[in-house]
Motif scaffolding. Structure first.
Motif, mmCIF file in Angstrom:
data_model
loop_
_atom_site.group_PDB
_atom_site.id
_atom_site.type_symbol
_atom_site.label_atom_id
_atom_site.label_comp_id
_atom_site.label_asym_id
_atom_site.label_seq_id
_atom_site.Cartn_x
_atom_site.Cartn_y
_atom_site.Cartn_z
ATOM 1 N N SER A 233 0.868 -1.308 -0.077
ATOM 2 C CA SER A 233 -0.025 0.011 0.038
ATOM 3 C C SER A 233 0.996 1.306 0.097
ATOM 4 C CB SER A 233 -0.905 -0.025 1.208
ATOM 5 O OG SER A 233 -0.195 0.028 2.550
ATOM 6 N N GLY A 234 0.194 2.329 -0.213
ATOM 7 C CA GLY A 234 0.737 3.632 -0.081
ATOM 8 C C GLY A 234 -0.130 4.718 0.616
ATOM 9 N N THR A 235 0.431 6.028 0.796
ATOM 10 C CA THR A 235 -0.390 6.716 1.298
ATOM 11 C C THR A 235 0.081 8.179 0.844
ATOM 12 O OG1 THR A 235 -1.833 7.935 3.101
ATOM 13 C CG2 THR A 235 0.534 7.017 3.457
ATOM 14 N N THR A 236 -0.889 9.110 0.409
ATOM 15 C CA THR A 236 -0.560 10.682 0.476
ATOM 16 C C THR A 236 -0.648 11.266 1.657
ATOM 17 O OG1 THR A 236 -2.779 11.455 -0.090
ATOM 18 C CG2 THR A 236 -1.194 10.732 -1.896
ATOM 19 N N GLY A 237 -0.336 12.360 1.826
ATOM 20 C CA GLY A 237 -0.266 12.984 3.580
ATOM 21 C C GLY A 237 -0.119 14.457 3.497
ATOM 22 N N VAL A 238 -0.897 14.991 4.322
ATOM 23 C CA VAL A 238 -0.697 16.723 4.712
ATOM 24 C C VAL A 238 -0.708 16.720 6.083
ATOM 25 C CG1 VAL A 238 -3.105 17.127 4.542
ATOM 26 C CG2 VAL A 238 -1.295 18.795 4.027
ATOM 27 N N ALA A 239 0.427 17.380 6.673
ATOM 28 C CA ALA A 239 0.459 17.558 7.948
ATOM 29 C C ALA A 239 0.925 18.943 8.445
ATOM 30 C CB ALA A 239 1.553 16.578 8.591
ATOM 31 N N VAL A 240 0.384 19.565 9.489
ATOM 32 C CA VAL A 240 0.463 20.843 9.837
ATOM 33 C C VAL A 240 0.971 20.884 11.208
ATOM 34 C CG1 VAL A 240 -0.813 22.918 10.522
ATOM 35 C CG2 VAL A 240 -1.195 22.092 8.170
ATOM 36 N N LEU A 241 2.177 21.674 11.314
ATOM 37 C CA LEU A 241 2.597 21.889 12.659
ATOM 38 C C LEU A 241 2.576 23.391 12.910
ATOM 39 C CD1 LEU A 241 4.219 20.790 15.251
ATOM 40 C CD2 LEU A 241 6.306 21.717 13.967
ATOM 41 N N ILE A 242 1.681 23.903 13.982
ATOM 42 C CA ILE A 242 1.677 25.013 14.419
ATOM 43 C C ILE A 242 2.707 25.248 15.689
ATOM 44 C CG2 ILE A 242 0.126 27.060 15.324
ATOM 45 C CD1 ILE A 242 -2.252 25.400 14.183
ATOM 46 N N GLN A 243 3.588 26.062 15.488
ATOM 47 C CA GLN A 243 4.826 26.366 16.632
ATOM 48 C C GLN A 243 4.896 27.769 16.694
ATOM 49 O OE1 GLN A 243 8.832 23.956 16.851
ATOM 50 N NE2 GLN A 243 9.042 25.073 14.890
ATOM 51 N N GLY A 244 4.475 27.946 17.937
ATOM 52 C CA GLY A 244 4.656 29.571 18.278
ATOM 53 C C GLY A 244 3.642 30.250 17.248
ATOM 54 N N GLN A 245 4.303 31.442 16.686
ATOM 55 C CA GLN A 245 3.530 32.042 15.697
ATOM 56 C C GLN A 245 3.761 31.695 14.041
ATOM 57 O OE1 GLN A 245 1.819 33.324 18.369
ATOM 58 N NE2 GLN A 245 1.535 34.611 16.457
ATOM 59 N N GLU A 246 4.206 30.333 14.027
ATOM 60 C CA GLU A 246 4.643 29.900 12.696
ATOM 61 C C GLU A 246 3.396 28.583 12.145
ATOM 62 O OE1 GLU A 246 9.075 30.951 11.525
ATOM 63 O OE2 GLU A 246 8.590 29.034 12.015
ATOM 64 N N LEU A 247 3.051 28.650 11.201
ATOM 65 C CA LEU A 247 2.428 27.293 10.906
ATOM 66 C C LEU A 247 3.031 26.967 9.638
ATOM 67 C CD1 LEU A 247 -1.308 27.115 9.963
ATOM 68 C CD2 LEU A 247 0.132 26.266 8.439
ATOM 69 N N THR A 248 3.434 25.563 9.905
ATOM 70 C CA THR A 248 4.400 24.591 8.797
ATOM 71 C C THR A 248 3.559 23.709 8.142
ATOM 72 O OG1 THR A 248 6.386 25.459 9.729
ATOM 73 C CG2 THR A 248 6.438 23.736 8.206
ATOM 74 N N VAL A 249 3.491 23.794 6.811
ATOM 75 C CA VAL A 249 2.564 22.726 6.283
ATOM 76 C C VAL A 249 3.615 21.827 5.352
ATOM 77 C CG1 VAL A 249 1.784 24.098 4.322
ATOM 78 C CG2 VAL A 249 0.583 22.039 4.795
ATOM 79 N N ALA A 250 3.294 20.389 5.626
ATOM 80 C CA ALA A 250 4.154 19.520 4.829
ATOM 81 C C ALA A 250 3.294 18.372 4.117
ATOM 82 C CB ALA A 250 5.164 18.776 5.629
ATOM 83 N N TRP A 251 3.677 18.285 2.947
ATOM 84 C CA TRP A 251 2.822 17.417 2.168
ATOM 85 C C TRP A 251 3.457 16.371 1.204
ATOM 86 C CZ3 TRP A 251 3.643 22.051 1.020
ATOM 87 C CH2 TRP A 251 4.072 22.610 -0.181
ATOM 88 N N LEU A 252 2.879 15.405 1.065
ATOM 89 C CA LEU A 252 3.324 14.391 -0.182
ATOM 90 C C LEU A 252 1.735 13.921 -0.851
ATOM 91 C CD1 LEU A 252 5.408 11.596 1.463
ATOM 92 C CD2 LEU A 252 6.103 13.056 -0.281
ATOM 93 N N GLY A 253 1.921 14.298 -2.091
ATOM 94 C CA GLY A 253 0.820 13.828 -3.007
ATOM 95 C C GLY A 253 -0.482 14.878 -2.829
#
Length: 438
Positions: A233-253
């Motif tokens: 199997s496989g999976t796409t993904g999107v993840a968000v880290l809210i750290q202090g006053q920054e929002l970082t988004v990381a994604w595959l697919g």
């Protein structure tokens, strides 16, 4: 919160007054029959959180209990739980990987957790004050018309407490994974990506690099599991880290995240799709191809160009995540994460209207004692995400659909902002009608 925690601990120790006996069934099933030392961290936390959530534990108490129980587990000699090496011709790599008997080692972990609950119940440990802004999260997921549900998601406002991080920087983590060819890769990513992220040395100084390394690490350790257990199997993904006053988004697919600020949609990312020109070029440069077979596919197989798993099509289906970081100024409304089952049917520009429409509907309450606060909690707990999922289904989506909203401002401010916008618009319309014709 402390009274709620005390009440929970009382009920928990009534159910588990002593350690689980050897050979007795576990109250919750482990994800795997065998687990590597590297996987033990994520699988134990997942097991503990699942056990506690099913019994209504306050989230912060669950995180603290699981973190403390895991810390104690890792101080133990785990060699008695080692699996015997299998004598097969292709076991060279596996001989370098220590595997543990999952049920036995997780029994020890759960007993550590039970012992801690008993101790905390007797001499209650004062909970740290909750300062998180990220407590209101609305999530809804449906199988829809698909044969199986292959989406997974995780909302973790207690990121620091779960990993024992005490650097004074507030953190919250949210992720949606859209599996294909089975749910194994999505389950694996939902269990291990945040653990890998927590271990990155650059977490505070460079969240994008930390996220990219975490995605790669998760893909690597899933490769070893997929080889051992013959998973495809496989999976796409999107993840968000809210750290202090920054929002970082990381994604595959093609799973996506978007931000809404002052009622306006803000683009955070460009999803990876095989037909995207740079993705098409990357795949062709590697010797692969993009073909149209009902939709655009990599080498005539997968309809995604980046994913965790899909090892039969690596490196064409890349495991390299992309990241972006956005500064938060305090006027953001919410961040939304969803799989392609949502975004294939709903344009991002439609989201602010759909969310406000859901917020303006009265909450479903039971009995005469219902309060406005209860109504608000019911709305944020289900209705907003549920209405967005229903809209995507009605718009023609037949795929699994998962939608998660993380509210960054009180709902009252969102509703008053909408009223203010409507008043301003009405004033402008009236002025326009009264103005002399040129």
């Amino acid at each position: 919160m402390e009274e709620e925690a005390r009440c929970f601990l009382g009920k928990f120790v009534d159910e588990f007054p002593a350690a689980l006996e050897e050979g007795s069934p576990l109250p919750v099933s482990p994800l795997s029959r065998k687990v590597s030392l590297e996987e033990l961290h994520g699988e134990s936390l997942e097991l503990g959180l699942r056990l506690l959530a099913a019994r209504g534990a306050p989230a912060i108490l669950s995180a603290l209990l699981c973190q403390a129980a895991l810390s104690q587990l890792l101080q133990n000699d785990l060699s008695p739980f080692h699996c015997p090496q299998e004598a097969e011709a292709n076991q060279e790599e596996e001989q370098r990987v220590v595997l543990l008997q999952s049920e036995a080692v997780q029994r020890l972990f759960l007993n550590k957790l039970i012992d801690l609950a008993l101790a905390w119940h007797q001499t209650f440990l004062k909970l740290p004050p909750s300062t998180s802004r990220f407590r209101r999260c609305s999530v809804h997921a449906i199988k829809n018309t698909r044969r199986k549900m292959e989406d997974k998601h995780l909302a973790l406002a207690e990121f620091n407490q779960l990993f024992g991080i005490q650097d004074g920087v507030e953190r919250a983590y949210y992720a949606v994974f859209d599996g294909h060819g089975g749910v194994d890769a999505a389950t694996y990513a939902a269990t291990h990506l945040h653990v890998a992220l927590s271990k990155q040395e650059t977490l505070q100084s460079d969240a994008s690099t930390a996220f990219k390394n975490a995605f790669q690490n998760t893909d690597d350790i899933f490769r070893a599991k997929a080889k051992r257990e013959r998973l495809r199997s496989g999976t796409t993904g999107v993840a968000v880290l809210i750290q202090g006053q920054e929002l970082t988004v990381a994604w595959l697919g093609d799973s996506q995240a978007m931000l809404v600020r002052k009622g306006q949609a803000v683009t955070l990312m460009d999803p990876h799709k095989p037909e995207r020109e740079d993705e098409k070029q990357r795949i062709e440069d590697l010797g692969g191809c993009i073909t149209f077979m009902g939709c655009w596919r990599v080498n005539g197989t997968y309809a995604v160009s980046r994913a965790i798993g899909d090892f039969d099509q690596k490196p064409y289906v890349s495991g390299d995540a992309d990241c972006s970081t956005t500064q938060l100024f305090g006027d953001e409304d919410y961040v939304l994460l969803a799989c392609d089952g949502f975004f294939d049917a709903v344009r991002p520009s439609m989201v602010p209207h759909l969310v406000l429409d859901a917020l303006q509907q009265p909450g479903d309450t039971e009995g005469e004692g219902a309060t406005p606060q209860k109504q608000s909690e019911e709305i944020t707990g289900l209705r907003v995400a549920q209405q967005l999922v229903s809209h995507a289904k009605a718009a023609g989506s037949s795929d699994n659909i998962t939608v998660m909203l993380v509210f960054l401002r009180p709902l009252e401010q969102l509703l008053s902002q909408d009223s203010s916008t409507e008043t301003t618009q009405a004033t402008q319309d009236s002025t326009s009608q009264d103005a002399p014709q040129q």
